[in-house]
Design a protein around this motif. Structure first.
Motif, PDB file in Angstrom:
ATOM      1  N   PHE A 285       0.824  -1.207   0.000  1.00 34.17           N
ATOM      2  CA  PHE A 285       0.000   0.000   0.000  1.00 34.17           C
ATOM      3  C   PHE A 285       0.860   1.259   0.000  1.00 34.17           C
ATOM      4  O   PHE A 285       0.567   2.225  -0.713  1.00 34.17           O
ATOM      5  CB  PHE A 285      -0.971   0.042   1.187  1.00 34.17           C
ATOM      6  CG  PHE A 285      -1.768   1.312   1.191  1.00 34.17           C
ATOM      7  CD1 PHE A 285      -2.807   1.483   0.285  1.00 34.17           C
ATOM      8  CD2 PHE A 285      -1.454   2.356   2.045  1.00 34.17           C
ATOM      9  CE1 PHE A 285      -3.520   2.675   0.236  1.00 34.17           C
ATOM     10  CE2 PHE A 285      -2.162   3.540   2.010  1.00 34.17           C
ATOM     11  CZ  PHE A 285      -3.202   3.708   1.105  1.00 34.17           C
ATOM     12  N   ASP A 286       1.919   1.265   0.791  1.00 35.50           N
ATOM     13  CA  ASP A 286       2.797   2.435   0.829  1.00 35.50           C
ATOM     14  C   ASP A 286       3.431   2.690  -0.535  1.00 35.50           C
ATOM     15  O   ASP A 286       3.578   3.836  -0.959  1.00 35.50           O
ATOM     16  CB  ASP A 286       3.864   2.272   1.905  1.00 35.50           C
ATOM     17  CG  ASP A 286       3.280   2.311   3.315  1.00 35.50           C
ATOM     18  OD1 ASP A 286       2.069   2.577   3.467  1.00 35.50           O
ATOM     19  OD2 ASP A 286       4.043   2.063   4.264  1.00 35.50           O
ATOM     20  N   GLU A 287       3.781   1.621  -1.229  1.00 40.32           N
ATOM     21  CA  GLU A 287       4.311   1.753  -2.589  1.00 40.32           C
ATOM     22  C   GLU A 287       3.254   2.357  -3.520  1.00 40.32           C
ATOM     23  O   GLU A 287       3.546   3.261  -4.306  1.00 40.32           O
ATOM     24  CB  GLU A 287       4.768   0.401  -3.122  1.00 40.32           C
ATOM     25  CG  GLU A 287       5.239   0.432  -4.560  1.00 40.32           C
ATOM     26  CD  GLU A 287       5.481  -0.952  -5.148  1.00 40.32           C
ATOM     27  OE1 GLU A 287       5.721  -1.010  -6.366  1.00 40.32           O
ATOM     28  OE2 GLU A 287       5.429  -1.965  -4.412  1.00 40.32           O
ATOM     29  N   LEU A 288       2.031   1.871  -3.418  1.00 43.53           N
ATOM     30  CA  LEU A 288       0.937   2.385  -4.233  1.00 43.53           C
ATOM     31  C   LEU A 288       0.717   3.878  -3.969  1.00 43.53           C
ATOM     32  O   LEU A 288       0.574   4.675  -4.902  1.00 43.53           O
ATOM     33  CB  LEU A 288      -0.344   1.595  -3.935  1.00 43.53           C
ATOM     34  CG  LEU A 288      -1.614   2.043  -4.652  1.00 43.53           C
ATOM     35  CD1 LEU A 288      -1.502   1.770  -6.154  1.00 43.53           C
ATOM     36  CD2 LEU A 288      -2.820   1.317  -4.063  1.00 43.53           C
ATOM     37  N   LEU A 289       0.713   4.253  -2.708  1.00 45.32           N
ATOM     38  CA  LEU A 289       0.534   5.662  -2.349  1.00 45.32           C
ATOM     39  C   LEU A 289       1.702   6.501  -2.859  1.00 45.32           C
ATOM     40  O   LEU A 289       1.501   7.582  -3.413  1.00 45.32           O
ATOM     41  CB  LEU A 289       0.388   5.816  -0.836  1.00 45.32           C
ATOM     42  CG  LEU A 289       0.302   7.254  -0.335  1.00 45.32           C
ATOM     43  CD1 LEU A 289      -0.911   7.965  -0.937  1.00 45.32           C
ATOM     44  CD2 LEU A 289       0.265   7.281   1.190  1.00 45.32           C
ATOM     45  N   TYR A 290       2.913   6.013  -2.688  1.00 47.75           N
ATOM     46  CA  TYR A 290       4.096   6.738  -3.152  1.00 47.75           C
ATOM     47  C   TYR A 290       4.001   6.981  -4.657  1.00 47.75           C
ATOM     48  O   TYR A 290       4.283   8.079  -5.143  1.00 47.75           O
ATOM     49  CB  TYR A 290       5.354   5.944  -2.785  1.00 47.75           C
ATOM     50  CG  TYR A 290       6.653   6.586  -3.209  1.00 47.75           C
ATOM     51  CD1 TYR A 290       7.070   7.795  -2.658  1.00 47.75           C
ATOM     52  CD2 TYR A 290       7.481   5.972  -4.146  1.00 47.75           C
ATOM     53  CE1 TYR A 290       8.270   8.375  -3.030  1.00 47.75           C
ATOM     54  CE2 TYR A 290       8.683   6.548  -4.516  1.00 47.75           C
ATOM     55  CZ  TYR A 290       9.071   7.747  -3.958  1.00 47.75           C
ATOM     56  OH  TYR A 290      10.275   8.316  -4.334  1.00 47.75           O
TER      57      TYR A 290
ATOM     58  N   THR B 107      -6.005   5.800  -4.417  1.00 50.67           N
ATOM     59  CA  THR B 107      -5.584   4.497  -3.881  1.00 50.67           C
ATOM     60  C   THR B 107      -6.758   3.665  -3.380  1.00 50.67           C
ATOM     61  O   THR B 107      -6.581   2.495  -3.033  1.00 50.67           O
ATOM     62  CB  THR B 107      -4.582   4.684  -2.721  1.00 50.67           C
ATOM     63  OG1 THR B 107      -5.215   5.455  -1.683  1.00 50.67           O
ATOM     64  CG2 THR B 107      -3.302   5.352  -3.195  1.00 50.67           C
ATOM     65  N   GLY B 108      -7.951   4.279  -3.296  1.00 52.90           N
ATOM     66  CA  GLY B 108      -9.106   3.556  -2.786  1.00 52.90           C
ATOM     67  C   GLY B 108      -9.050   3.343  -1.289  1.00 52.90           C
ATOM     68  O   GLY B 108      -9.649   2.410  -0.767  1.00 52.90           O
ATOM     69  N   ALA B 109      -8.318   4.207  -0.596  1.00 53.11           N
ATOM     70  CA  ALA B 109      -8.151   4.066   0.853  1.00 53.11           C
ATOM     71  C   ALA B 109      -8.822   5.233   1.566  1.00 53.11           C
ATOM     72  O   ALA B 109      -9.139   6.255   0.959  1.00 53.11           O
ATOM     73  CB  ALA B 109      -6.668   4.032   1.198  1.00 53.11           C
ATOM     74  N   SER B 110      -8.980   5.068   2.849  1.00 52.88           N
ATOM     75  CA  SER B 110      -9.546   6.152   3.654  1.00 52.88           C
ATOM     76  C   SER B 110      -8.487   7.237   3.847  1.00 52.88           C
ATOM     77  O   SER B 110      -7.288   6.954   3.803  1.00 52.88           O
ATOM     78  CB  SER B 110      -9.988   5.626   5.022  1.00 52.88           C
ATOM     79  OG  SER B 110      -8.852   5.286   5.799  1.00 52.88           O
ATOM     80  N   PRO B 111      -8.930   8.471   4.075  1.00 54.97           N
ATOM     81  CA  PRO B 111      -7.960   9.540   4.362  1.00 54.97           C
ATOM     82  C   PRO B 111      -7.075   9.216   5.566  1.00 54.97           C
ATOM     83  O   PRO B 111      -5.888   9.537   5.566  1.00 54.97           O
ATOM     84  CB  PRO B 111      -8.839  10.770   4.614  1.00 54.97           C
ATOM     85  CG  PRO B 111     -10.075  10.498   3.815  1.00 54.97           C
ATOM     86  CD  PRO B 111     -10.287   9.003   3.936  1.00 54.97           C
ATOM     87  N   ALA B 112      -7.645   8.557   6.567  1.00 54.15           N
ATOM     88  CA  ALA B 112      -6.848   8.189   7.747  1.00 54.15           C
ATOM     89  C   ALA B 112      -5.734   7.216   7.371  1.00 54.15           C
ATOM     90  O   ALA B 112      -4.592   7.354   7.836  1.00 54.15           O
ATOM     91  CB  ALA B 112      -7.745   7.577   8.821  1.00 54.15           C
ATOM     92  N   ARG B 113      -6.052   6.243   6.526  1.00 55.87           N
ATOM     93  CA  ARG B 113      -5.024   5.279   6.101  1.00 55.87           C
ATOM     94  C   ARG B 113      -3.945   5.983   5.289  1.00 55.87           C
ATOM     95  O   ARG B 113      -2.756   5.666   5.413  1.00 55.87           O
ATOM     96  CB  ARG B 113      -5.653   4.147   5.282  1.00 55.87           C
ATOM     97  CG  ARG B 113      -4.649   3.079   4.917  1.00 55.87           C
ATOM     98  CD  ARG B 113      -5.277   1.878   4.274  1.00 55.87           C
ATOM     99  NE  ARG B 113      -4.261   0.855   4.056  1.00 55.87           N
ATOM    100  CZ  ARG B 113      -4.384  -0.128   3.200  1.00 55.87           C
ATOM    101  NH1 ARG B 113      -5.504  -0.269   2.503  1.00 55.87           N
ATOM    102  NH2 ARG B 113      -3.421  -1.013   3.038  1.00 55.87           N
ATOM    103  N   VAL B 114      -4.337   6.934   4.461  1.00 60.80           N
ATOM    104  CA  VAL B 114      -3.364   7.690   3.672  1.00 60.80           C
ATOM    105  C   VAL B 114      -2.463   8.507   4.593  1.00 60.80           C
ATOM    106  O   VAL B 114      -1.248   8.544   4.403  1.00 60.80           O
ATOM    107  CB  VAL B 114      -4.076   8.579   2.625  1.00 60.80           C
ATOM    108  CG1 VAL B 114      -3.117   9.588   2.006  1.00 60.80           C
ATOM    109  CG2 VAL B 114      -4.710   7.706   1.548  1.00 60.80           C
TER     110      VAL B 114
END
Length: 135
Positions: free
Chosen positions: A26-31, A49-56
């Motif tokens: 996930f960190d790679e995807l966000l990066y 990324t399809g993630a919550s703002p908190a996860r981001v």
């Protein structure tokens, strides 16, 4: 924790190359989202990324710690560090950590042997006799 991606054709886990330097899938995807959309901001990166703002936000903190992101400055928000520079730094960090392993293993082996000698008096006696024979 092993970092894996999924081979969609086979639906099987595939190890991410980034796992070797401690970056999760996930960190790679966000990066990559940050590299592609540097001015988007956390809310947009969450959508990408399809993630919550908190996860981001949590992942951004990890990426900051790993040196893949630069902290916000007076000019704006988070910025990605050049991947070549960041990855080299992560590799150097892993190499440094790896250089400590043999000494740690030696200390642990000594403790392990001491534990065995306490548990098995016969082994201790043989160890002592073997040492005396070497003198």
């Amino acid at each position: 924790m092993v970092n894996t991606a999924y081979d969609t054709a086979r639906e099987t886990p595939v190890a991410s190359a980034w796992a070797a330097v401690g970056v999760s899938v996930f960190d790679e995807l966000l990066y990559q989202a940050i590299l592609n959309q540097p001015d988007a901001g956390a809310a947009c990166w969450a959508l990408l990324t399809g993630a919550s703002p908190a996860r981001v936000r949590e992942a951004c903190n990890r990426l900051l710690t790993l040196g893949l992101l630069q902290p916000p400055d007076s000019m704006g928000g988070l910025r990605a560090v050049d991947p070549q520079v960041a990855i080299r730094a992560l590799i150097r960090r892993r190499e440094t950590e790896s250089e400590l392993l043999p000494a740690t293993a030696e200390e642990m082996a000594t403790a392990y042997e001491a534990g065995l000698l306490r548990e098995e008096p016969v082994l201790a006696e043989n160890f002592i006799h073997a040492g005396q024979a070497a003198w």
